[in-house]
Design a protein around this motif. Structure first.
Motif, short mmCIF file in Angstrom:
data_model
loop_
_atom_site.label_atom_id
_atom_site.label_comp_id
_atom_site.label_asym_id
_atom_site.label_seq_id
_atom_site.Cartn_x
_atom_site.Cartn_y
_atom_site.Cartn_z
N ARG A 165 0.85 -1.19 0.00
CA ARG A 165 0.00 0.00 0.00
C ARG A 165 0.89 1.24 0.00
N ARG A 178 -12.76 9.21 4.69
CA ARG A 178 -13.41 10.51 4.48
C ARG A 178 -14.26 10.49 3.21
N ARG A 210 -11.28 0.36 9.59
CA ARG A 210 -10.21 1.21 10.13
C ARG A 210 -10.63 1.94 11.39
C1 PEP Z 1 -4.58 5.82 5.06
O1 PEP Z 1 -4.84 4.63 4.84
O2 PEP Z 1 -3.44 6.29 5.11
C2 PEP Z 1 -5.71 6.73 5.39
C3 PEP Z 1 -5.70 8.01 5.11
O3 PEP Z 1 -6.67 6.06 6.00
P1 PEP Z 1 -8.17 6.46 6.43
O4 PEP Z 1 -8.91 6.79 5.16
O5 PEP Z 1 -8.63 5.18 7.05
O6 PEP Z 1 -8.09 7.59 7.40
#
Ligand code: PEP
Ligand code: MN
Length: 363
Positions: free
Chosen positions: A52, A113, A168
């Protein structure tokens, strides 16, 4: 809640070898050197199957590092050519999608987001019409399961069936040991509603620090989640984003080595005994519900009696006494205090509602 999602299971579009899908890589691609050094170290970890990297970063406030942009995709292409590892990148608008497709990114993911905004999700889905690429959808920032499912549905309607979800955690204003509350009941409910859907846990964004990563990763495995997304950086101390939660590759290897993998199903003997134990539980639950019904009938009887005598639904002294005495009994029985408190609050709330209805009904 019904949903008509048509999802191709993860092992039909990615060779997981029956193992949890482990995705790792930096929060943000920062330089060619950082991406290549991190990726080369990750390629030596047998469990890691996908890299990633954030290329465009959604930042809370302006005027801070917002990602390197399209050039970072070339670094990922180089890394892929060298290591053979698949790549995944966050996309938040159709321009990001175009750039990723041009640069042969293997899997796209939608950030928390973006999932929270149906207009953005629809734009992404429209940009992906007719494209055969897997998409992983992170949960929205707040605990709204319908919104999460809605985003999956928008991609599905655009023809994407290689779909997975990433858990997450959820924003909380309260201070907790976590950066985002895991609220495991939500991904579990998602899996229940959408049977073929793989859910990958992202311990990095749940924890926000390195200390809790091991236990949250283990918990994800114990809850039969389908994989882990863990952020790693060749030198986390100088990371431009999420420095406190990224792991050095060698520590990622340690974390993965320490994971205990349990089977979702056991031997025939095990399954037979488990079935017997579950039969007991089914029986106990039935008794529990019967007792609750008896209690509710008593609540109704009291409600009518109060109404006839023009007495309020709530008596504070009685409530205080009831809570304290039940908590004491619960404690003596070895039950968790918070659990008993929540249970009593739930039962009492419903009782109040029933008696209020009785009070206001013309009978
Ligand atoms: C990321 O994976 O770095 C990230 C910005 O995650 P999230 O959208 O879960 O805040
Ligand atoms: Mn991050």
């Amino acid at each position: 809640m019904g949903t008509k999602l048509n999802i191709l299971p993860l092992d039909k579009w990615f060779d997981t070898n029956g193992k949890p899908l482990i995705i790792s890589g930096p929060c943000s691609a920062e330089s060619e050197e950082q991406v290549l050094q991190t990726g080369r170290a990750l390629a030596k970890i047998p469990e890691v199957q996908m890299i990633r990297a954030g290329i465009w970063k959604p930042r809370t406030r302006p005027d801070i590092f917002e990602g390197v942009g399209e050039i970072g995709l070339q670094w990922l292409t180089k890394l892929k050519a060298e290591t053979g590892l698949k790549t995944c990148v966050e996309v938040a608008n159709p321009q990001h999608v175009d750039a990723c497709l041009k640069n042969n990114v293997d899997v796209l993911w939608v950030g928390a987001r973006t999932t929270a905004n149906p207009f953005s999700v629809q734009e992404l889905a429209d940009a992906l019409k007719g494209v055969d690429i897997p998409v992983m959808v992170k949960n929205p920032l707040h605990p709204d399961l319908k919104l999460w499912i809605g985003a999956l549905e928008r991609f599905n309607q655009a023809g994407i069936n290689k779909l997975a979800a990433i858990h997450r955690g959820f924003y909380t204003y309260e201070k907790t040991p976590f950066r985002n509350l895991p609220m495991w009941e939500i991904p579990i409910e998602l899996k229940r509603i959408v049977p073929n859907l793989a859910v990958i846990t992202d311990p990095s964004h749940i924890c926000g620090n390195r200390e809790l990563l091991q236990s949250i990763s283990q918990k994800a495995m114990d809850l039969a989640m389908d994989g882990l997304m863990l952020e790693s950086h060749i030198n986390p101390a100088v990371a431009l984003t999420d420095a406190s939660q990224q792991l050095e590759p060698k520590n990622l290897q340690k974390l993965l080595n320490n994971l205990v993998h349990r089977q979702e199903f056991g031997t025939e003997d095990f399954e037979n005994l488990l079935e017997k134990l579950r039969f007991d539980i089914d029986h106990i639950d039935e008794e529990l519900l019967t007792i609750l019904t008896r209690r509710m009938h008593k609540i109704e009887e009291i409600g009518h009696y109060k109404k006839e005598n023009n007495i309020t639904v709530l008596q504070m002294d009685r409530l205080r006494h009831m809570m304290l005495s039940r908590l004491k009994v619960g404690k003596e029985l070895g039950l968790d205090n918070i659990f008993v408190l929540k249970l009593l609050q739930l039962v009492h709330k419903d009782s109040i509602q029933v008696q209020t209805r009785i009070m206001n009904k013309e009978l």
